[in-house]
Design a protein around this motif. Structure first.
Motif, PDB file in Angstrom:
ATOM      1  N   MET A 214       1.513  15.736   2.075  1.00  0.00           N
ATOM      2  CA  MET A 214       1.596  14.410   1.477  1.00  0.00           C
ATOM      3  C   MET A 214       3.050  14.108   1.131  1.00  0.00           C
ATOM      4  O   MET A 214       3.651  14.818   0.324  1.00  0.00           O
ATOM      5  N   VAL A 215       3.597  13.082   1.747  1.00  0.00           N
ATOM      6  CA  VAL A 215       4.890  12.545   1.327  1.00  0.00           C
ATOM      7  C   VAL A 215       4.596  11.216   0.650  1.00  0.00           C
ATOM      8  O   VAL A 215       4.145  10.263   1.276  1.00  0.00           O
ATOM      9  N   ILE A 216       4.799  11.173  -0.648  1.00  0.00           N
ATOM     10  CA  ILE A 216       4.441  10.005  -1.449  1.00  0.00           C
ATOM     11  C   ILE A 216       5.649   9.077  -1.514  1.00  0.00           C
ATOM     12  O   ILE A 216       6.670   9.412  -2.112  1.00  0.00           O
ATOM     13  N   GLN A 217       5.509   7.923  -0.866  1.00  0.00           N
ATOM     14  CA  GLN A 217       6.596   6.956  -0.818  1.00  0.00           C
ATOM     15  C   GLN A 217       6.462   5.964  -1.972  1.00  0.00           C
ATOM     16  O   GLN A 217       5.377   5.717  -2.476  1.00  0.00           O
ATOM     17  N   ASP A 218       7.582   5.388  -2.336  1.00  0.00           N
ATOM     18  CA  ASP A 218       7.665   4.529  -3.505  1.00  0.00           C
ATOM     19  C   ASP A 218       7.705   3.065  -3.084  1.00  0.00           C
ATOM     20  O   ASP A 218       8.471   2.688  -2.197  1.00  0.00           O
ATOM     21  N   LEU A 219       6.868   2.245  -3.721  1.00  0.00           N
ATOM     22  CA  LEU A 219       6.855   0.800  -3.476  1.00  0.00           C
ATOM     23  C   LEU A 219       7.590   0.106  -4.610  1.00  0.00           C
ATOM     24  O   LEU A 219       7.100   0.068  -5.742  1.00  0.00           O
ATOM     25  N   PRO A 220       8.778  -0.461  -4.358  1.00  0.00           N
ATOM     26  CA  PRO A 220       9.502  -1.160  -5.432  1.00  0.00           C
ATOM     27  C   PRO A 220       8.727  -2.386  -5.907  1.00  0.00           C
ATOM     28  O   PRO A 220       7.872  -2.927  -5.193  1.00  0.00           O
ATOM     29  N   ILE A 221       9.093  -2.865  -7.089  1.00  0.00           N
ATOM     30  CA  ILE A 221       8.410  -4.020  -7.651  1.00  0.00           C
ATOM     31  C   ILE A 221       8.775  -5.302  -6.918  1.00  0.00           C
ATOM     32  O   ILE A 221       8.025  -6.277  -6.938  1.00  0.00           O
ATOM     33  N   GLY A 222       9.921  -5.330  -6.245  1.00  0.00           N
ATOM     34  CA  GLY A 222      10.323  -6.560  -5.566  1.00  0.00           C
ATOM     35  C   GLY A 222      11.396  -6.304  -4.539  1.00  0.00           C
ATOM     36  O   GLY A 222      11.707  -5.163  -4.186  1.00  0.00           O
ATOM     37  N   VAL A 223      11.995  -7.404  -4.056  1.00  0.00           N
ATOM     38  CA  VAL A 223      13.022  -7.346  -3.023  1.00  0.00           C
ATOM     39  C   VAL A 223      14.200  -8.220  -3.424  1.00  0.00           C
ATOM     40  O   VAL A 223      14.112  -9.041  -4.335  1.00  0.00           O
ATOM     41  N   SER A 224      15.293  -8.062  -2.709  1.00  0.00           N
ATOM     42  CA  SER A 224      16.459  -8.908  -2.916  1.00  0.00           C
ATOM     43  C   SER A 224      16.136 -10.357  -2.558  1.00  0.00           C
ATOM     44  O   SER A 224      15.487 -10.631  -1.537  1.00  0.00           O
ATOM     45  N   GLY A 225      16.612 -11.297  -3.380  1.00  0.00           N
ATOM     46  CA  GLY A 225      16.361 -12.701  -3.114  1.00  0.00           C
ATOM     47  C   GLY A 225      17.042 -13.216  -1.871  1.00  0.00           C
ATOM     48  O   GLY A 225      16.672 -14.285  -1.352  1.00  0.00           O
ATOM     49  N   GLY A 226      18.049 -12.493  -1.361  1.00  0.00           N
ATOM     50  CA  GLY A 226      18.719 -12.903  -0.140  1.00  0.00           C
ATOM     51  C   GLY A 226      18.283 -12.118   1.076  1.00  0.00           C
ATOM     52  O   GLY A 226      18.851 -12.277   2.158  1.00  0.00           O
ATOM     53  N   GLY A 227      17.258 -11.252   0.918  1.00  0.00           N
ATOM     54  CA  GLY A 227      16.886 -10.323   1.972  1.00  0.00           C
ATOM     55  C   GLY A 227      15.901 -10.856   2.980  1.00  0.00           C
ATOM     56  O   GLY A 227      15.524 -12.036   2.994  1.00  0.00           O
ATOM     57  N   ALA A 228      15.424  -9.933   3.832  1.00  0.00           N
ATOM     58  CA  ALA A 228      14.568 -10.304   4.952  1.00  0.00           C
ATOM     59  C   ALA A 228      13.203 -10.815   4.511  1.00  0.00           C
ATOM     60  O   ALA A 228      12.681 -11.786   5.062  1.00  0.00           O
ATOM     61  N   ASP A 229      12.600 -10.154   3.529  1.00  0.00           N
ATOM     62  CA  ASP A 229      11.278 -10.611   3.071  1.00  0.00           C
ATOM     63  C   ASP A 229      11.384 -11.958   2.358  1.00  0.00           C
ATOM     64  O   ASP A 229      10.502 -12.807   2.491  1.00  0.00           O
ATOM     65  N   ALA A 230      12.459 -12.145   1.586  1.00  0.00           N
ATOM     66  CA  ALA A 230      12.645 -13.428   0.907  1.00  0.00           C
ATOM     67  C   ALA A 230      12.881 -14.548   1.918  1.00  0.00           C
ATOM     68  O   ALA A 230      12.471 -15.696   1.694  1.00  0.00           O
ATOM     69  N   TRP A 231      13.548 -14.229   3.016  1.00  0.00           N
ATOM     70  CA  TRP A 231      13.752 -15.197   4.102  1.00  0.00           C
ATOM     71  C   TRP A 231      12.422 -15.545   4.763  1.00  0.00           C
ATOM     72  O   TRP A 231      12.130 -16.709   5.022  1.00  0.00           O
ATOM     73  N   ALA A 232      11.610 -14.523   5.006  1.00  0.00           N
ATOM     74  CA  ALA A 232      10.342 -14.742   5.697  1.00  0.00           C
ATOM     75  C   ALA A 232       9.326 -15.472   4.831  1.00  0.00           C
ATOM     76  O   ALA A 232       8.527 -16.261   5.341  1.00  0.00           O
ATOM     77  N   TRP A 233       9.347 -15.217   3.516  1.00  0.00           N
ATOM     78  CA  TRP A 233       8.315 -15.754   2.621  1.00  0.00           C
ATOM     79  C   TRP A 233       8.929 -16.630   1.525  1.00  0.00           C
ATOM     80  O   TRP A 233       8.608 -16.509   0.345  1.00  0.00           O
ATOM     81  N   GLN A 234       9.798 -17.535   1.940  1.00  0.00           N
ATOM     82  CA  GLN A 234      10.487 -18.410   0.982  1.00  0.00           C
ATOM     83  C   GLN A 234       9.516 -19.219   0.135  1.00  0.00           C
ATOM     84  O   GLN A 234       9.773 -19.467  -1.045  1.00  0.00           O
TER      85      GLN A 234
END
Length: 619
Positions: free
Chosen positions: A321-341
């Motif tokens: 088991m490699v337990i990966q960490d899910l951050p609470i959010g993303v950068s406002g200028g990043g890829a996810d913020a661009w995709a889901w404005q």
């Protein structure tokens, strides 16, 4: 005899401007209770600023929002269901016990089509208690690392852990950041929660051209990135036909192409899409399509890097088991913020009110999702983030899991103390986590530290999300901790045992933060009581303090017992001091003092394993 003077009449308290119904629809919480059980009322100016960003949902959202349910539950709806596998079924209010789990489409009789999510309601759990290591992967350099700990080093750690009899490794978030220098150091402010950071790829050679070498004073991400991009560009240009990559790329679909396009545009125009030319702001616009076509080879390169990351992570993880960490959010200028404005709350950032972690509060810099817009988007941004983070490794740690219930939202330009809570549809989000855990056979840990409202612990326990038990914060003996937990001594935001014991962590905080000296020193004394409660002498060495901490931890019946490599190796510096940034402090850049391919030469790890495992060291 004079008449008594009447007491002054207090000024009238103005009526709240916003009705409870308006606040409830938007999810904005006017009153809250802090970690010390003190009640607070949010000022009207803060309410107004948050509402201006969040807005109110449309009246018909309830009729078209996704339905998240479980077998055996009533939905109040009837209609034909187009199943995820292409089949069909009939739903008449009650979800049958044998109804397929998954993401379906419900055509409501006489109503709109909507998403139907059927969850098992419980996460997957490992069959027995086990221990493992918590490590910052960037810090876990070996003598052959190319300037930063990477997925090859994770494989070394995994194999070493297996030989010792351990069952898991917990790593920091591995998500991608903007491909521009200086690279973002914090793993908790990524550009995306769906794709990984190529700086973690194992490549041959090193930035300085050296061979066998000791760990550097700090991790130089920029040098590692430039070196790896040169090597990978050459490898990409010389590669032949790769049908496995082509098939994988096709399976990933539009999300991968969009991310790879963002990486190309960010390389050219900078890491914040909001500063790009206006024609590139729309990810589905004509200028973006034209740029992707003109830079087709570069888009393919960034897609190929993600394939390599997927392959290397699979090889690094093996059966552990490699337990990966899910951050609470993303950068406002990043890829996810661009995709889901349209789903993000631009003008707000996420943080935390003052608590034991930080006496002045915290602002983490990530824009939150708007709860009702997330529902209107069928929860897809959340689904994709959880699924991508959990993939290929066997575990998920949800950072600040209370954010699935409510988030402390800070208006732009305000201090962390001037925020308020915005509520989220926690039942739906947790059941989606259960579904993804079930499918991936991955354990889920919820980091529930800080200001935790009533009901959170019960909701997590009901779904087999392991709670987080940290020795520094627990007044009760670890022997009394719940089985349904991950037990640990410290975290990346808290002192290491050596740093706390020697007092160097206090000096580190005072030199790099604005926290009051009295608060910092009082905080140390409070944590020290956890080490002293079983009779440890105040004259003990730092090594003896580490042994004491993990002797206590070894009593925990917790399903997962997490050991810190920093503690095992005597590192006094914690990975991160909340509320500080470079150059005041080298957060997220402190390497382990011992290369990971030489851990057998250090006595500390074997000592800690013996304390929590209780079995002879198989090594």
């Amino acid at each position: 005899m004079s008449s008594p003077v009447p007491p002054p009449v207090p000024p009238p308290v103005p009526a709240p401007r916003w009705s409870p119904e308006t606040l409830a629809r938007a999810g904005v919480q006017r009153d809250w209770v802090d970690a010390d059980d003190r009640p607070h009322r949010v000022p009207e100016a803060t309410i107004e600023a948050v509402l201006a960003v969040v807005g109110e949902p449309p009246a018909d959202l309830a009729d078209r929002a996704p339905v998240v349910t479980r077998p055996g539950r009533r939905t109040g709806l009837a209609g034909e269901v187009l199943l995820e596998d292409g089949g069909t079924a009939r739903l008449d209010d009650l979800v049958p016990d044998d109804f397929p789990l998954g993401y379906h489409r419900l055509r409501v009789d006489g109503g709109a089509e909507r998403r139907l999510v059927v969850s098992p309601g419980r996460c997957w759990l490992p069959p027995e208690r086990t221990w493992g290591w918590a490590v910052q992967l960037y810090a876990a350099l070996s003598t052959t690392s190319a300037g930063i700990g990477d997925l090859g080093d994770l494989r070394t750690l995994r194999e070493w852990t297996e030989r010792r009899g351990g069952g898991f490794v917990v790593v920091n978030p591995l998500h991608a950041v903007a491909p521009v220098l200086p690279l973002e150091a914090s793993p908790y402010l990524p550009a995306t929660r769906r794709f990984r950071n190529p700086v973690y790829l194992r490549v041959e050679g090193s930035p300085d051209g050296g061979g066998d070498r000791p760990s550097p004073a700090t991790v130089d991400r920029d040098a590692a990135w430039e070196h790896k991009m040169r090597v990978l560009r050459t490898t990409f240009a010389d590669r032949g036909e790769e049908p496995a990559f082509d098939a994988w790329r096709a399976e990933q679909g539009a999300a991968l192409e969009e991310f790879a396009t963002w990486m190309v545009l960010a390389t050219e125009h900078g890491g914040d899409w909001r500063a790009w030319p206006a024609g590139l702001h729309d990810p589905h616009g004509e200028e973006v399509r034209r740029a992707a076509a003109e830079r087709r080879d570069d888009v393919t390169f960034h897609a190929w890097l993600q394939w390599l990351l997927s392959e290397q992570l699979r090889e690094a993880s093996g059966d552990l088991m490699v337990i990966q960490d899910l951050p609470i959010g993303v950068s406002g200028g990043g890829a996810d913020a661009w995709a889901w404005q349209d789903v993000l709350a631009r003008g707000l950032t996420v943080g935390a009110p003052p608590d034991a972690l930080n006496s002045v509060g915290q602002d983490w810099g990530s824009p939150p999702l708007v709860p009702w817009r997330l529902r209107a988007a069928d929860y897809e941004p959340f689904v994709q983030s959880v699924r991508a983070t959990i993939a290929g490794a066997g575990g998920l740690r949800i950072d600040h899991v209370m954010g699935l219930f409510r988030l402390w939202c800070i208006p732009e330009g305000a201090s962390p103390t001037e925020g308020c809570y915005v509520r989220f549809p926690a039942d739906d989000l947790l059941d989606i986590v259960c579904l993804e855990s079930h499918r991936a056979r991955a354990v889920v840990v919820g980091e529930d530290l800080g200001t935790v409202e009533p009901g959170v612990a019960e909701a997590l326990a009901e779904r087999d999300v392991l709670t987080y038990r940290v020795l520094w914060f627990e007044p009760d003996d670890p022997a009394t901790w719940p089985v349904g937990s991950m037990a640990t001594v410290t975290t990346h935001d808290l002192p290491t045992v050596p740093g706390l014991w020697t007092g160097s962590d206090v000096e580190d905080q005072l030199a790099s933060s604005t926290m009051a000296e009295d608060d910092v020193r009082a905080g140390r004394q409070e944590l020290l009581q956890q080490l002293l409660r079983d009779g440890l002498s105040e004259e003990a060495t730092a090594t003896e303090a580490v042994v004491e901490a993990y002797t206590q931890l070894g009593r925990a019946p917790s399903l997962l017992v997490s050991l810190s490599l920093e503690d095992a190796l005597g590192e006094e510096r914690r990975p991160n001091v909340p509320g500080t940034t470079a150059p005041a402090r080298a957060n997220w850049s402190i390497p382990l003092p011992t290369p990971v391919d030489r851990l057998d030469d250090a006595p500390g790890p074997a000592t800690l394993v013996a304390l929590v495992d209780g079995r002879p060291d198989p090594a």
